[in-house]
Design an enzyme around this catalytic site. Structure first.
Site, mmCIF file in Angstrom:
data_model
loop_
_atom_site.group_PDB
_atom_site.id
_atom_site.type_symbol
_atom_site.label_atom_id
_atom_site.label_comp_id
_atom_site.label_asym_id
_atom_site.label_seq_id
_atom_site.Cartn_x
_atom_site.Cartn_y
_atom_site.Cartn_z
ATOM 1 N N LYS A 172 0.823 -1.219 -0.035
ATOM 2 C CA LYS A 172 0.048 -0.007 0.020
ATOM 3 C C LYS A 172 0.848 1.326 0.065
ATOM 4 O O LYS A 172 2.001 1.138 0.462
ATOM 5 C CB LYS A 172 -0.917 0.026 1.161
ATOM 6 C CG LYS A 172 -1.644 1.268 1.392
ATOM 7 C CD LYS A 172 -2.802 1.386 0.589
ATOM 8 C CE LYS A 172 -3.605 2.673 0.502
ATOM 9 N NZ LYS A 172 -4.456 3.104 -0.502
ATOM 10 N N CYS A 232 -2.366 10.005 -5.666
ATOM 11 C CA CYS A 232 -3.602 9.584 -4.902
ATOM 12 C C CYS A 232 -4.513 10.551 -4.857
ATOM 13 O O CYS A 232 -4.775 11.728 -4.945
ATOM 14 C CB CYS A 232 -3.113 9.787 -3.221
ATOM 15 S SG CYS A 232 -4.514 9.532 -2.193
HETATM 16 O O1 RRO Z 1 -5.901 5.250 -0.342
HETATM 17 C C1 RRO Z 1 -6.440 5.761 -1.260
HETATM 18 O O2 RRO Z 1 -7.701 6.551 -1.061
HETATM 19 C C2 RRO Z 1 -6.047 5.650 -2.756
HETATM 20 C C3 RRO Z 1 -4.872 5.736 -3.108
HETATM 21 BR BR1 RRO Z 1 -3.554 6.265 -1.913
HETATM 22 C C4 RRO Z 1 -4.595 5.961 -4.425
HETATM 23 O O3 RRO Z 1 -3.485 6.034 -4.932
HETATM 24 N N1 RRO Z 1 -5.533 5.485 -5.370
HETATM 25 C C5 RRO Z 1 -6.755 5.256 -4.755
HETATM 26 O O4 RRO Z 1 -7.538 4.903 -5.485
HETATM 27 N N2 RRO Z 1 -6.980 5.361 -3.583
#
Ligand code: RRO
Length: 301
Positions: A51, A134
């Protein structure tokens, strides 16, 4: 002579790193906790992608924050993760599974990225994927839509990492933006591209009106950057991969490796067995000796 099914080679190499299978998890999909990462290690996935990590651990946004629909999903996770120190400690264990480990680096400001990348690089991941996209931090625009900030950040992170490094980009919807980012990447090179992150600011209103939007956008972005670099930069394709045929389409568009997000969340790590089997069969039927042989082979009109 007909090749037997298992003779299609599904391995691939990106930036000198060999992946035993050209399928892996997309960052964010079942890869936050130690247990999830170890399950990926035990699965057939060709790599373990973490993640996206921030300086401090984060619980993320309140629920509901994930909604699957046919061929994709919408989320507002808000970067739930253990914090980079925890992933730095986990990486040596994860490497024990004998497949590449990809550390996804994020941050709440530019300095965070550099700090995290410096420390995580010392933990020995095989690749670092810098998340410039993000979509779910309130008040913070995606870096990948700011070309100057992207270039600054790539240079700043590049200076502190020892392993191959790539960037995960947001979807671009205008060829002018593909061109602008390609120029950035020619001035500030990276070793691979991960294309694409979620289609941000999406709204799912009625399940009966679902449509598969992510895959066409992902394929268009993979193809655009494949062309911008004449196939000379490895691409990790992400978006809308539910079947072996979806993965094959990413390969044809120019991806060397394909990441799986929603389908992994929905089916669990056994999804890699299913999609690998399907990809094997598609490549076999089409007469490709390997996944690599299909990369970029899209016939254009
Ligand atoms: O954690 C998120 O809300 C998230 C991230 Br970091 C990302 O790069 N892409 C996404 O769809 N959700």
């Amino acid at each position: 002579m007909t090749l037997s099914r298992d003779t299609v080679d599904l391995s691939c190499t990106i930036a000198g790193v060999r992946f035993p299978l050209c399928l892996m998890n997309a960052s964010g999909a079942l890869c936050v906790t130690r247990a999830e990462l170890e399950a990926l290690g035990r699965s057939r996935a060709g790599a373990i992608v973490t993640k996206s990590m921030t300086l401090e651990a984060r619980a993320g946004n309140p629920e509901p924050r994930y909604y699957p629909f046919a061929g994709g999903s919408i989320n507002s996770m808000g970067l739930p993760n253990l914090g980079y120190r925890a992933y730095a400690e986990l990486i040596p264990t994860l490497k024990g599974f004998g497949k590449p480990v990809v550390a996804s680096v994020a941050g709440l400001c530019e300095d965070d990225f550099r700090e995290i990348a410096r420390t995580i690089s010392k933990a020995g991941p095989d690749l670092i994927e810098v998340n410039l996209s993000c979509p779910n931090l309130p008040g913070k625009p995606q870096i990948g839509y700011d070309f100057e900030a992207s270039e600054r950040l790539i240079r700043s992170v590049r200076a502190v990492v020892d392993c191959p490094m790539g960037v995960k980009l947001p979807p671009y919807f205008d060829p002018a933006h593909h061109a602008a980012m390609a120029e950035v990447l020619k001035r500030a090179p990276v070793d691979f591209l991960s294309l694409i992150n979620s289609v941000g600011n999406a709204l799912v209103i009625d399940p009966d009106r679902e449509s598969v939007v992510i895959k066409p956008v992902a394929l268009a972005n993979v193809r655009a950057f494949w062309k911008a670099f004449d196939g000379r930069i490895p691409i990790i394709g992400v978006g809308g991969v539910v079947s072996g045929t979806d993965a094959f389409e990413h390969l044809l568009a120019g991806a060397s490796v394909v990441q799986i997000g929603t389908a992994l969340v929905e089916e669990g790590p056994k999804v890699f067995d299913r999609i690998a089997g399907e990809l094997q069969a598609v490549l076999q039927k089409k007469g490709y000796p390997s996944a690599t042989a299909a990369v970029g082979r899209l016939k254009e009109l």
